[in-house]
Design an enzyme around this catalytic site. Structure first.
Site, PDB file in Angstrom:
ATOM      1  N   THR A  15       0.825  -1.197   0.000  1.00 17.36           N
ATOM      2  CA  THR A  15       0.000   0.000   0.000  1.00 17.36           C
ATOM      3  C   THR A  15       0.863   1.252   0.000  1.00 17.36           C
ATOM      4  OG1 THR A  15      -0.109   0.062   2.427  1.00 17.36           O
ATOM      5  CG2 THR A  15      -1.776  -1.242   1.294  1.00 17.36           C
ATOM      6  N   LYS A  19       4.852   1.949  -2.550  1.00 21.73           N
ATOM      7  CA  LYS A  19       4.868   1.297  -3.861  1.00 21.73           C
ATOM      8  C   LYS A  19       6.159   1.547  -4.648  1.00 21.73           C
ATOM      9  CE  LYS A  19      -0.155   1.209  -4.006  1.00 21.73           C
ATOM     10  NZ  LYS A  19      -1.390   1.502  -4.766  1.00 21.73           N
ATOM     11  N   ALA A  82       0.865  12.643  -6.963  1.00 18.97           N
ATOM     12  CA  ALA A  82       1.980  12.305  -7.858  1.00 18.97           C
ATOM     13  C   ALA A  82       2.844  11.211  -7.262  1.00 18.97           C
ATOM     14  CB  ALA A  82       2.821  13.551  -8.143  1.00 18.97           C
ATOM     15  N   GLY A  83       2.218  10.329  -6.484  1.00 20.88           N
ATOM     16  CA  GLY A  83       2.962   9.252  -5.846  1.00 20.88           C
ATOM     17  C   GLY A  83       2.867   7.944  -6.604  1.00 20.88           C
ATOM     18  N   ASN A 105      -0.406  18.314  -7.996  1.00 18.65           N
ATOM     19  CA  ASN A 105       0.175  17.848  -6.744  1.00 18.65           C
ATOM     20  C   ASN A 105       0.532  19.037  -5.861  1.00 18.65           C
ATOM     21  OD1 ASN A 105       1.122  15.464  -5.237  1.00 18.65           O
ATOM     22  ND2 ASN A 105       3.136  16.421  -5.400  1.00 18.65           N
ATOM     23  N   ARG A 106       0.570  18.773  -4.565  1.00 18.67           N
ATOM     24  CA  ARG A 106       0.941  19.829  -3.615  1.00 18.67           C
ATOM     25  C   ARG A 106       2.327  20.370  -3.949  1.00 18.67           C
ATOM     26  NH1 ARG A 106       3.859  19.451   0.965  1.00 18.67           N
ATOM     27  NH2 ARG A 106       3.761  17.173   0.837  1.00 18.67           N
ATOM     28  N   THR A 107       3.233  19.460  -4.337  1.00 15.01           N
ATOM     29  CA  THR A 107       4.558  19.859  -4.793  1.00 15.01           C
ATOM     30  C   THR A 107       4.582  19.772  -6.318  1.00 15.01           C
ATOM     31  OG1 THR A 107       5.501  18.871  -2.794  1.00 15.01           O
ATOM     32  CG2 THR A 107       7.027  19.438  -4.558  1.00 15.01           C
ATOM     33  N   MET A 169      -9.539   7.019  -5.138  1.00 18.39           N
ATOM     34  CA  MET A 169      -8.808   5.761  -5.057  1.00 18.39           C
ATOM     35  C   MET A 169      -8.564   5.342  -3.615  1.00 18.39           C
ATOM     36  SD  MET A 169      -6.072   6.049  -8.218  1.00 18.39           S
ATOM     37  CE  MET A 169      -5.336   4.449  -7.813  1.00 18.39           C
ATOM     38  N   TYR A 171     -10.086   4.613   0.139  1.00 13.13           N
ATOM     39  CA  TYR A 171     -11.383   4.105   0.567  1.00 13.13           C
ATOM     40  C   TYR A 171     -11.306   3.708   2.032  1.00 13.13           C
ATOM     41  CZ  TYR A 171      -8.813  -0.157  -0.580  1.00 13.13           C
ATOM     42  OH  TYR A 171      -7.844  -1.115  -0.672  1.00 13.13           O
TER      43      TYR A 171
END
Length: 259
Positions: A15, A19, A82-83, A105-107, A169, A171
């Site tokens: 998770t 990843k 953006a991960g 994205n925040r960054t 995405m 949940y």
């Protein structure tokens, strides 16, 4: 995590936010995990080989198109985050030929790096949250962990319209804060668990296969939510399809046997 495989585990589900790190732990990557450079599924192929796969993209696209009946082709998509989760879904989404995908994205620099990596597959742009084009998008996908922390990215007010499909995405047991945020903007088109079910559908058949050389019952499918970064270090990578040439390679199975 290596202890899990040492004790007979056949596969692990990884998770966020681990990843990308999981892609460095395994010996081999599937083609889609190689492209994403992120892994959400680790399969023990044999006593010496761990294979990384990524089912995030196929799970998302299948749920959108089959269950939600969303025609992605020609759509304007806004993806938040953006991960590793975004890495896993970009290529499968772009295969459906949307008109545009914007990664916000925040960054912004992280979003830009992803845009540069995947621009060869289609029209991809990148921005910070506040700089997103302030008009309704066709599909907004939340792939940030902020929703689970009770936060929603600070987006311009008009990114969600009455015809926008909002998909989270992340949940949990109830509606996420992102889903409640979309509802407050009079957008009833929400989704959460479908992605998990479709992603899991790709994971379970893979981990259910007993690795070669296991005694009966030793490799029965046991899945864990694994923090890949807790492993004792990355395993040396072998090119896919080159197992025989590296039969003596010090892969994860050797490390498990000789610790």
């Amino acid at each position: 995590m290596l202890d899990f495989f040492m004790e007979g585990g056949a596969g692990a589900n990884v998770t966020l936010p681990h990843k990308p790190a999981a892609a460095e732990v395994v010996n081999e990557l599937s083609a889609r995990a190689e492209r994403a450079q992120a892994v959400n599924t680790i399969i023990r192929r044999s006593a010496t080989v761990l294979v990384g796969d990524n089912t995030d993209g196929v799970g998302l696209v299948t749920d959108l198109m089959r269950n939600q009946r969303i025609a992605i082709t020609g759509m304007r998509l806004l993806i938040l985050g953006a991960g590793g989760a975004v890495r896993g879904v970009l290529a499968p989404l772009l295969e459906q030929e949307p008109r545009q995908i914007c990664i916000a994205n925040r960054t912004p620099e992280r979003a830009l790096r992803l845009q540069q990596e995947f621009a060869d597959l289609g029209e991809v742009s990148a921005s910070g949250f506040a700089a997103v084009d302030d008009r309704p998008w066709d599909l907004v996908i939340n792939a940030t962990a902020a929703s689970l922390a009770g936060e929603v990215p600070a987006l311009p007010p008009r990114v969600v319209g009455t015809g926008t499909f909002c998909y989270d995405m992340a949940y949990g047991r109830g509606d996420t804060v992102f889903m409640r945020w979309a509802t407050a903007r009079r957008n009833p088109r929400l989704q959460g668990l479908g992605h998990a079910g479709r992603t899991g559908g790709g994971i379970l058949p893979a981990v259910a296969r007993r690795p070669a050389g296991d005694p009966p019952g030793a490799g029965r499918a046991r899945a864990v939510v694994a923090a890949a970064s807790s492993a004792s270090g990355p395993c040396p990578r072998r090119p896919a399809g080159d197992r025989e040439a590296h039969a003596g390679h010090e892969g994860p199975g050797h490390r498990l046997q000789h610790r």
